[in-house]
Design a protein around this motif. Structure first.
Motif, PDB file in Angstrom:
ATOM      1  N   TYR A 104      27.833  44.539 -59.229  1.00 38.45           N
ATOM      2  CA  TYR A 104      28.222  45.926 -59.509  1.00 38.45           C
ATOM      3  C   TYR A 104      29.706  46.088 -59.830  1.00 38.45           C
ATOM      4  N   ALA A 105      30.557  45.376 -59.088  1.00 41.43           N
ATOM      5  CA  ALA A 105      31.995  45.580 -59.230  1.00 41.43           C
ATOM      6  C   ALA A 105      32.512  45.162 -60.599  1.00 41.43           C
ATOM      7  N   LEU A 106      31.718  44.414 -61.358  1.00 43.90           N
ATOM      8  CA  LEU A 106      32.164  43.973 -62.674  1.00 43.90           C
ATOM      9  C   LEU A 106      31.672  44.873 -63.799  1.00 43.90           C
ATOM     10  N   TYR A 107      31.075  46.025 -63.464  1.00 43.93           N
ATOM     11  CA  TYR A 107      30.792  47.002 -64.511  1.00 43.93           C
ATOM     12  C   TYR A 107      32.093  47.363 -65.230  1.00 43.93           C
ATOM     13  N   ASP A 108      33.130  47.573 -64.466  1.00 43.40           N
ATOM     14  CA  ASP A 108      34.467  47.802 -65.017  1.00 43.40           C
ATOM     15  C   ASP A 108      35.298  46.587 -64.638  1.00 43.40           C
ATOM     16  N   PRO A 138      13.380  57.507 -40.134  1.00 44.39           N
ATOM     17  CA  PRO A 138      13.823  58.730 -39.449  1.00 44.39           C
ATOM     18  C   PRO A 138      15.091  59.291 -40.098  1.00 44.39           C
ATOM     19  N   MET A 139      15.273  60.587 -39.987  1.00 49.41           N
ATOM     20  CA  MET A 139      16.407  61.218 -40.647  1.00 49.41           C
ATOM     21  C   MET A 139      17.749  60.803 -40.043  1.00 49.41           C
ATOM     22  N   ASP A 140      17.747  60.209 -38.843  1.00 48.06           N
ATOM     23  CA  ASP A 140      19.009  59.719 -38.293  1.00 48.06           C
ATOM     24  C   ASP A 140      19.265  58.250 -38.642  1.00 48.06           C
ATOM     25  N   TYR A 141      18.368  57.649 -39.417  1.00 45.80           N
ATOM     26  CA  TYR A 141      18.565  56.278 -39.903  1.00 45.80           C
ATOM     27  C   TYR A 141      19.637  56.294 -40.987  1.00 45.80           C
ATOM     28  N   GLN A 142      20.524  55.289 -40.975  1.00 39.53           N
ATOM     29  CA  GLN A 142      21.570  55.197 -41.986  1.00 39.53           C
ATOM     30  C   GLN A 142      21.179  54.180 -43.055  1.00 39.53           C
ATOM     31  N   PRO A 143      20.705  54.623 -44.214  1.00 40.24           N
ATOM     32  CA  PRO A 143      20.362  53.682 -45.285  1.00 40.24           C
ATOM     33  C   PRO A 143      21.623  52.994 -45.810  1.00 40.24           C
ATOM     34  N   ALA A 144      21.517  51.705 -46.048  1.00 44.13           N
ATOM     35  CA  ALA A 144      22.682  50.947 -46.511  1.00 44.13           C
ATOM     36  C   ALA A 144      23.224  51.504 -47.826  1.00 44.13           C
ATOM     37  N   MET A 145      22.336  51.933 -48.721  1.00 49.85           N
ATOM     38  CA  MET A 145      22.780  52.412 -50.021  1.00 49.85           C
ATOM     39  C   MET A 145      23.560  53.718 -49.936  1.00 49.85           C
ATOM     40  N   LEU A 146      23.370  54.456 -48.832  1.00 50.19           N
ATOM     41  CA  LEU A 146      24.017  55.762 -48.701  1.00 50.19           C
ATOM     42  C   LEU A 146      25.196  55.743 -47.735  1.00 50.19           C
ATOM     43  N   ALA A 147      25.528  54.579 -47.197  1.00 48.42           N
ATOM     44  CA  ALA A 147      26.679  54.485 -46.296  1.00 48.42           C
ATOM     45  C   ALA A 147      27.956  54.836 -47.054  1.00 48.42           C
ATOM     46  N   THR A 148      28.913  55.406 -46.352  1.00 44.36           N
ATOM     47  CA  THR A 148      30.170  55.810 -46.973  1.00 44.36           C
ATOM     48  C   THR A 148      30.790  54.655 -47.749  1.00 44.36           C
ATOM     49  N   SER A 149      31.175  54.910 -48.968  1.00 43.87           N
ATOM     50  CA  SER A 149      31.849  53.997 -49.903  1.00 43.87           C
ATOM     51  C   SER A 149      30.875  53.114 -50.685  1.00 43.87           C
ATOM     52  N   VAL A 150      29.618  52.992 -50.240  1.00 42.96           N
ATOM     53  CA  VAL A 150      28.684  52.130 -50.971  1.00 42.96           C
ATOM     54  C   VAL A 150      28.332  52.704 -52.342  1.00 42.96           C
ATOM     55  N   PRO A 151      28.006  54.013 -52.477  1.00 41.51           N
ATOM     56  CA  PRO A 151      27.766  54.529 -53.832  1.00 41.51           C
ATOM     57  C   PRO A 151      28.947  54.299 -54.779  1.00 41.51           C
ATOM     58  N   THR A 152      30.167  54.434 -54.253  1.00 38.93           N
ATOM     59  CA  THR A 152      31.335  54.175 -55.100  1.00 38.93           C
ATOM     60  C   THR A 152      31.429  52.704 -55.456  1.00 38.93           C
ATOM     61  N   MET A 153      31.101  51.830 -54.507  1.00 39.56           N
ATOM     62  CA  MET A 153      31.116  50.401 -54.794  1.00 39.56           C
ATOM     63  C   MET A 153      30.161  50.074 -55.937  1.00 39.56           C
ATOM     64  N   VAL A 154      28.987  50.735 -55.947  1.00 45.40           N
ATOM     65  CA  VAL A 154      27.971  50.419 -56.942  1.00 45.40           C
ATOM     66  C   VAL A 154      28.252  51.119 -58.271  1.00 45.40           C
ATOM     67  N   TRP A 155      28.570  52.410 -58.237  1.00 46.49           N
ATOM     68  CA  TRP A 155      28.694  53.186 -59.475  1.00 46.49           C
ATOM     69  C   TRP A 155      30.126  53.578 -59.827  1.00 46.49           C
ATOM     70  N   GLY A 156      31.078  53.291 -58.959  1.00 44.06           N
ATOM     71  CA  GLY A 156      32.458  53.659 -59.262  1.00 44.06           C
ATOM     72  C   GLY A 156      32.999  52.962 -60.496  1.00 44.06           C
ATOM     73  N   GLY A 157      32.555  51.737 -60.738  1.00 44.43           N
ATOM     74  CA  GLY A 157      33.012  51.020 -61.925  1.00 44.43           C
ATOM     75  C   GLY A 157      32.633  51.727 -63.199  1.00 44.43           C
ATOM     76  N   GLN A 158      31.443  52.336 -63.233  1.00 41.41           N
ATOM     77  CA  GLN A 158      31.027  53.055 -64.428  1.00 41.41           C
ATOM     78  C   GLN A 158      31.826  54.352 -64.603  1.00 41.41           C
ATOM     79  N   ILE A 159      32.180  54.987 -63.483  1.00 39.16           N
ATOM     80  CA  ILE A 159      33.070  56.158 -63.558  1.00 39.16           C
ATOM     81  C   ILE A 159      34.418  55.747 -64.158  1.00 39.16           C
ATOM     82  N   ARG A 160      34.984  54.650 -63.646  1.00 39.21           N
ATOM     83  CA  ARG A 160      36.280  54.189 -64.154  1.00 39.21           C
ATOM     84  C   ARG A 160      36.193  53.764 -65.615  1.00 39.21           C
TER      85      ARG A 160
END
Length: 359
Positions: free
Chosen positions: A105-109, A186-208
């Motif tokens: 992911y980090a090499l998108y940009d 359960p709604m109190d489960y923390q999905p890895a994909m939604l943890a803080t900074s993970v969406p930016t790690m995956v899609w931030g390169g495309q934003i940049r």
């Protein structure tokens, strides 16, 4: 013909086998598999074709790379094994191959990628003379070349929004759906994909990447996340039951902020059943679509619906992402060795494919 290896036979690899087979400039040289039960099976069977290709899958990486293929479609997952994916990819580049993949992911940009990722790739290119192009499977063209192309049609632009809207009912990756994304948890489960900074790690390169193409400076990249529970238990053919009260829908945004306002946005809206969060954006019909919205004057909205493997739109998205990667191989082989991104690699017409029938 450009000898090409497909490495991996999951959702992306199946589509890659078909795309390589259909490309008039490419020849399928080998298919690499991790599961020993797949070794020896014909590539046509693994790719979901109705005929054999005469290429038996193998788990012998050394032999496949020792044959000096000109290109490798790296279709193995990098979601939970990024270090392993990087090691595999640099190995193929050192063997002199052009590598195309969605896995890093980090090499998108790539210009702004972290040194610990970029430097091993550049070293492998210097050693072996191969190349690397990374584009997303979500699909990458929907978050870079398509919105940038459409932006050129506008007089003024306020916001560029890229949406992926999907019902995962038919998606053939249960671990990713249940644990990375959190559907049925359960709604109190923390999905890895939604943890803080993970969406930016995956899609931030495309934003940049889009900001660079548009000539604007980003103040920052922000994230927003919303989740909804299922009101009723639902059952899926591929993954079984998802209980009432468990997570049934997710909506998140990765926002490129320019002069204090979100101006470049990648948004994902995913469900395990259409009854969950019906007030959120929905596809025109069926189970999924990709959409680009240019807010400005004029307002422009383009929706893309792709199906493959029957009427599966998740597979259709994978197939178009793979089409972008596989379609770049002959251009990359002709270009100088290097590390490329979506702004470097042109999206070209399907020369030689119209009406083409393969034996």
């Amino acid at each position: 013909m450009i000898s090409t290896v497909v490495w991996g036979t999951g959702n992306v690899g199946r589509a890659a086998i078909r795309a390589v087979d259909a490309h008039p400039a490419l020849e399928l040289a080998a298919v690499l598999v991790h599961n020993p039960d797949k070794a020896g099976r014909d590539a046509g069977e693994l790719g979901g074709l109705d005929h054999e290709l005469g290429v038996a899958a193998t788990d012998d990486i050394d032999t496949a790379l020792a044959a000096s293929p000109q290109a490798v479609v790296y279709a193995a997952s990098g979601d939970i094994r990024p270090d392993g994916a990087l090691a595999d990819i640099t190995r193929a580049i050192r063997a002199g191959a052009v590598v195309v993949t969605p896995a890093l992911y980090a090499l998108y940009d790539q210009r702004n990628a972290p040194p610990e990722l970029r430097e091993p790739v550049l070293a492998a290119i210097a050693d072996g003379g191969g190349s690397l192009f990374v584009s997303g499977v979500d699909p990458g063209w929907g978050n870079d070349v398509l919105p940038l192309l459409i932006s050129g049609l506008g007089t003024t632009i306020d916001v560029i929004r890229c949406q992926e809207i999907f019902d995962y009912t038919t998606y053939d990756q249960e671990d990713a759906v249940r644990y990375l994304v959190g559907m049925g948890q359960p709604m109190d489960y923390q999905p890895a994909m939604l943890a803080t900074s993970v969406p930016t790690m995956v899609w931030g390169g495309q934003i940049r990447l889009m900001a660079r193409a548009l000539g604007v400076e980003l103040d920052e990249i922000r994230e927003t996340v919303a989740r909804r529970p299922l009101e009723d238990t639902v059952s899926t053919a591929a993954m079984g039951e998802f209980a009432a009260g468990s997570q049934g829908a997710v909506r998140f945004e990765v926002q490129g902020v320019v002069e204090g306002e979100p101006r470049i946005v990648i948004e994902h809206v995913t469900r395990i059943h259409p009854s969950c969060a019906p007030d959120w954006p929905t596809p025109p019909d069926g189970d999924g679509a990709h959409r680009v919205i240019i807010e400005g004057r004029p307002r422009i909205e383009v929706t893309v619906e792709a199906t493959d493997e029957g009427e599966n739109r998740s597979a259709g998205g994978n197939a178009t992402a793979v089409g972008r990667l596989v379609g770049a191989i002959d251009w990359l082989v002709a270009a100088a060795p290097g590390l490329y991104d979506a702004l470097d690699v042109p999206l070209r017409p399907a020369v030689g494919k119209l009406g083409r029938k393969r034996p």
